[in-house]
Design a protein around this motif. Structure first.
Motif, PDB file in Angstrom:
ATOM      1  N   VAL A  16       0.843  -1.196   0.000  1.00  8.06           N
ATOM      2  CA  VAL A  16       0.000   0.000   0.000  1.00  8.06           C
ATOM      3  C   VAL A  16       0.876   1.243   0.000  1.00  8.06           C
ATOM      4  N   ALA A  43      -2.466   5.375  -0.758  1.00  2.22           N
ATOM      5  CA  ALA A  43      -3.455   4.382  -0.310  1.00  2.22           C
ATOM      6  C   ALA A  43      -3.884   3.411  -1.408  1.00  2.22           C
ATOM      7  N   HIS A  44      -3.367   3.590  -2.626  1.00  4.47           N
ATOM      8  CA  HIS A  44      -3.596   2.575  -3.664  1.00  4.47           C
ATOM      9  C   HIS A  44      -2.569   1.456  -3.503  1.00  4.47           C
ATOM     10  N   LYS A  45      -2.789   0.363  -4.222  1.00  4.79           N
ATOM     11  CA  LYS A  45      -1.997  -0.854  -4.011  1.00  4.79           C
ATOM     12  C   LYS A  45      -1.185  -1.212  -5.261  1.00  4.79           C
ATOM     13  N   LYS A  59      -4.699  -8.635   1.738  1.00  9.34           N
ATOM     14  CA  LYS A  59      -4.295  -7.387   2.391  1.00  9.34           C
ATOM     15  C   LYS A  59      -4.703  -7.517   3.851  1.00  9.34           C
ATOM     16  N   ILE A  64      -9.214  -9.838  -0.010  1.00  8.93           N
ATOM     17  CA  ILE A  64     -10.011  -8.642  -0.352  1.00  8.93           C
ATOM     18  C   ILE A  64     -10.556  -8.723  -1.771  1.00  8.93           C
ATOM     19  N   GLY A  65     -10.344  -9.853  -2.461  1.00 10.09           N
ATOM     20  CA  GLY A  65     -10.855  -9.968  -3.815  1.00 10.09           C
ATOM     21  C   GLY A  65     -10.083 -11.023  -4.581  1.00 10.09           C
ATOM     22  N   VAL A  77      -2.781  -2.538  -8.502  1.00 12.46           N
ATOM     23  CA  VAL A  77      -3.806  -3.554  -8.237  1.00 12.46           C
ATOM     24  C   VAL A  77      -5.071  -2.809  -7.841  1.00 12.46           C
ATOM     25  N   HIS A  78      -6.086  -2.888  -8.690  1.00  9.08           N
ATOM     26  CA  HIS A  78      -7.302  -2.109  -8.410  1.00  9.08           C
ATOM     27  C   HIS A  78      -8.462  -2.714  -9.200  1.00  9.08           C
ATOM     28  N   ILE A  79      -9.505  -1.932  -9.388  1.00  7.65           N
ATOM     29  CA  ILE A  79     -10.746  -2.472  -9.949  1.00  7.65           C
ATOM     30  C   ILE A  79     -10.618  -2.969 -11.384  1.00  7.65           C
ATOM     31  N   ILE A  82      -8.845  -6.705 -10.361  1.00  6.67           N
ATOM     32  CA  ILE A  82      -9.381  -7.589  -9.316  1.00  6.67           C
ATOM     33  C   ILE A  82     -10.882  -7.353  -9.175  1.00  6.67           C
ATOM     34  N   ARG A  83     -11.573  -8.348  -8.629  1.00  4.97           N
ATOM     35  CA  ARG A  83     -13.016  -8.203  -8.400  1.00  4.97           C
ATOM     36  C   ARG A  83     -13.350  -8.686  -6.991  1.00  4.97           C
TER      37      ARG A  83
ATOM     38  N   GLY B 151      -8.210   4.289   1.134  1.00  5.87           N
ATOM     39  CA  GLY B 151      -7.279   3.250   1.542  1.00  5.87           C
ATOM     40  C   GLY B 151      -6.486   3.583   2.789  1.00  5.87           C
ATOM     41  N   THR B 152      -6.509   4.847   3.232  1.00  7.42           N
ATOM     42  CA  THR B 152      -5.820   5.173   4.488  1.00  7.42           C
ATOM     43  C   THR B 152      -6.690   4.865   5.697  1.00  7.42           C
ATOM     44  N   GLY B 229     -10.235   6.453  -3.882  1.00  9.34           N
ATOM     45  CA  GLY B 229      -9.306   6.493  -2.751  1.00  9.34           C
ATOM     46  C   GLY B 229      -8.525   5.210  -2.563  1.00  9.34           C
ATOM     47  N   GLY B 230      -8.593   4.308  -3.534  1.00 14.11           N
ATOM     48  CA  GLY B 230      -7.727   3.140  -3.488  1.00 14.11           C
ATOM     49  C   GLY B 230      -8.379   1.860  -3.005  1.00 14.11           C
ATOM     50  N   SER B 232     -10.698  -1.269  -3.535  1.00 11.49           N
ATOM     51  CA  SER B 232     -11.094  -1.944  -4.768  1.00 11.49           C
ATOM     52  C   SER B 232     -12.366  -2.764  -4.626  1.00 11.49           C
ATOM     53  N   THR B 233     -12.665  -3.241  -3.417  1.00 11.99           N
ATOM     54  CA  THR B 233     -13.809  -4.147  -3.226  1.00 11.99           C
ATOM     55  C   THR B 233     -14.474  -3.867  -1.877  1.00 11.99           C
ATOM     56  N   GLU B 235     -15.095  -6.061   0.397  1.00  7.76           N
ATOM     57  CA  GLU B 235     -14.418  -6.748   1.500  1.00  7.76           C
ATOM     58  C   GLU B 235     -13.153  -6.016   1.945  1.00  7.76           C
ATOM     59  N   GLU B 236     -12.490  -5.331   1.010  1.00 10.68           N
ATOM     60  CA  GLU B 236     -11.337  -4.514   1.413  1.00 10.68           C
ATOM     61  C   GLU B 236     -11.800  -3.347   2.296  1.00 10.68           C
ATOM     62  N   LEU B 239     -12.773  -4.749   5.846  1.00  6.05           N
ATOM     63  CA  LEU B 239     -11.671  -5.059   6.757  1.00  6.05           C
ATOM     64  C   LEU B 239     -11.124  -3.783   7.379  1.00  6.05           C
TER      65      LEU B 239
END
Lengths: 104, 397
Positions: A16, A43-45, A59, A64-65, A77-79, A82-83, B151-152, B229-230, B232-233, B235-236, B239
């Motif tokens: 991250v 904050a992106h991956k 994560k 998380i997907g 790694v983002h939309i 990944i789903r 994501g922060t 903001g980072g 993606s899903t 579930e992310e 958490l």
């Protein structure tokens, strides 16, 4: 890890960004150095190592997907790759974290 | 710190006159009454619908008898379905000054606004005499919500809020976390923290209910800005949101309007029971805040990454900014800079302690940023709930 990326859990396959990371920045991954092919906003991956399509994204040590395509080390790694295993993600034009999301 | 002592023994950290409209048709008149008291503690709440709804009736009663509320003025158009007599009787039984104005019988807009302002002026004088008594941290109910997450949020603001919750629970306070739709994917780790296996199963069931509900609606509890903001899903996001609950054992599962019977950590199930009706469970962050206030929350911790500016009617909101760039951009709106954790200048424990100390200061009368700016957001919509089951409050006397 070097540079502005955090490993949140030993089991994770993503890192991250703790600050905005510019395109071209060299990041030292376990498999060797890679250069970012696009800017990574805070904050992106990015991928910690190569991830195969269908693999779980981890994560915080938690899933998380699911990868929808093969992901190279250091790639965003983002939309787009990944789903969710639950509900589809709703996003607008600004989902890359860079576009303003407003018309000029 | 000192609280205003109410007839039921509960203590408030504010002493507010609430003006409540009972249908959208009375909204403007009610807001005009409140507008006459810009610098005094007079606040607008209301319910927009004209159809009867038990949830809305119960929420309104709970909100109007909240310990932070000193007096209540109901503003009715006259022909709406809301049971204004039941509502006023509930407030009257709580020992608070209460008045109902019916616009159709009060001469219309101008006359009702004047009558309302006259009554509120008298109520302010009357409730100024409510005794203030010593109040301890163990008497506080604190809620937490996250909104405008990025994501922060799950790395800085939410873990720090969780640390503050651990400190407050250890001091005997009741702490509420919520939004089961944002706990999807966390149900097993959460169930393991329940004080009984039966409660654990109830926690698991509540998240599965949320998953079904959102699946029917076609959207998760996920806004477009979360992705920017980072995140993606869902579930992310979940958490990250889950860590707001801290590490304390989970003492119970409540629904909106249920007041925690004693100190401890409680999950609020905000997703309606039964088939999907009335639309999305919580259409915006303030809907969640209002439900925790209806369950007695004296104040709410609001963690944001993208940058929310809201406050709330009735109970103050402490805004914790997870993202250091957002903090710099919106510093006037933020009470706590948890972005320091991202930048490595302060630890989660340090920011958690700051939040706990700020809770005590705000309970003692210090104004939050949103209070000082005049934010008083409020929203209440239709829902339907069954009462909680017998496994939900195992520790209750």
């Amino acid at each position: 890890m070097t540079g502005p990326f955090l490993l949140l859990h030993d089991a994770d396959n993503v890192l991250v960004a703790r600050a905005n990371a510019p395109e071209g920045l060299e990041v030292g991954l376990e498999s060797g150095p890679v250069r970012l092919t696009r800017p990574i906003p805070m904050a992106h991956k990015i991928a910690r190592h190569a991830i195969a399509a269908g693999e779980a994204i981890l994560k915080y040590g938690m899933p998380i997907g699911i990868a929808t395509q093969d992901i190279a080390p250091g790639a965003h790694v983002h939309i787009h790759n990944i789903r969710s295993a639950y509900t589809a993600t709703h996003a607008l034009q600004d989902a890359d974290g860079i576009s303003a999301g407003v018309s000029r | 710190m000192k609280g205003w002592l109410r007839a039921d023994g509960r203590k408030g950290i504010r002493n507010t006159v609430v003006v409540a409209y009972l249908v959208e048709c009375a909204h403007f008149v009610a807001s005009e009454i409140v507008a006459g008291f810009r610098d005094q503690d007079v606040q607008l709440i209301g319910f927009p619908g004209c159809f009867p709804n038990e949830y809305a009736a119960r929420m309104m009663e709970r909100l109007c008898t909240h310990p932070n509320v000193g007096a209540v003025l109901f503003v009715s158009l006259g022909c709406e379905s809301f049971d204004k007599v039941r509502a006023a009787n509930a407030v009257d039984a709580s020992g608070r000054p209460v008045k109902t104005l019916v616009i159709q019988k009060s001469g219309g807009t101008r006359a009702t606004v004047q009558a309302g302002r006259d009554w509120v002026a008298g109520a302010l004088t009357q409730i100024a005499g409510v005794p203030r008594v010593v109040m301890g941290v163990h008497e506080l109910i604190v809620g937490t919500v996250c909104g405008g997450s990025d994501g922060t949020s799950g790395i800085s603001g939410n873990p720090a809020a969780g640390r503050a919750f651990d400190l407050l629970v250890a001091e005997g306070a009741a702490c509420i976390f919520e939004e089961t739709g944002e706990l999807i994917g966390c149900e097993e780790i959460m169930a393991a923290r329940a004080i009984t296996p039966e409660l654990g199963q109830a926690l698991r069931d509540s998240v599965q209910k949320a998953e079904r509900y959102y699946a029917t609606l076609g959207y998760g509890s996920f806004a477009a800005g979360n992705a920017a903001g980072g995140l993606s899903t869902i579930e992310e996001k979940s958490l990250g949101a889950y860590v707001k609950s801290g590490d304390s054992p989970i003492s119970g599962l409540i629904k909106p309007g249920d007041v925690p019977p004693q100190g401890g950590l409680y999950l609020m199930d905000v997703v309606p029971d039964g088939e999907v009706r009335f639309g999305f469970p919580n259409i915006s962050d303030n809907a969640e805040i209002v439900e925790m206030i209806a369950s007695g929350a004296h104040l709410t911790l609001f963690v944001t990454g993208r940058g929310s500016v809201v406050g709330s009617a009735i109970s103050p909101v402490i805004k914790i900014c997870a993202n250091p760039d957002t903090y710099r951009a919106l510093a006037d709106d933020m009470d706590v800079n948890a972005g320091d954790i991202i930048e490595g200048t302060r630890s989660i424990a340090e920011v958690g302690r700051e939040i706990r100390d700020l809770v005590v200061a705000v309970a003692g009368g210090a104004k939050t940023k949103s209070e000082d700016l005049g934010h008083r957001e409020f929203i209440l919509t239709y829902k339907s709930f069954e009462p909680i089951g017998p496994a939900c409050l195992p520790g209750a006397a």
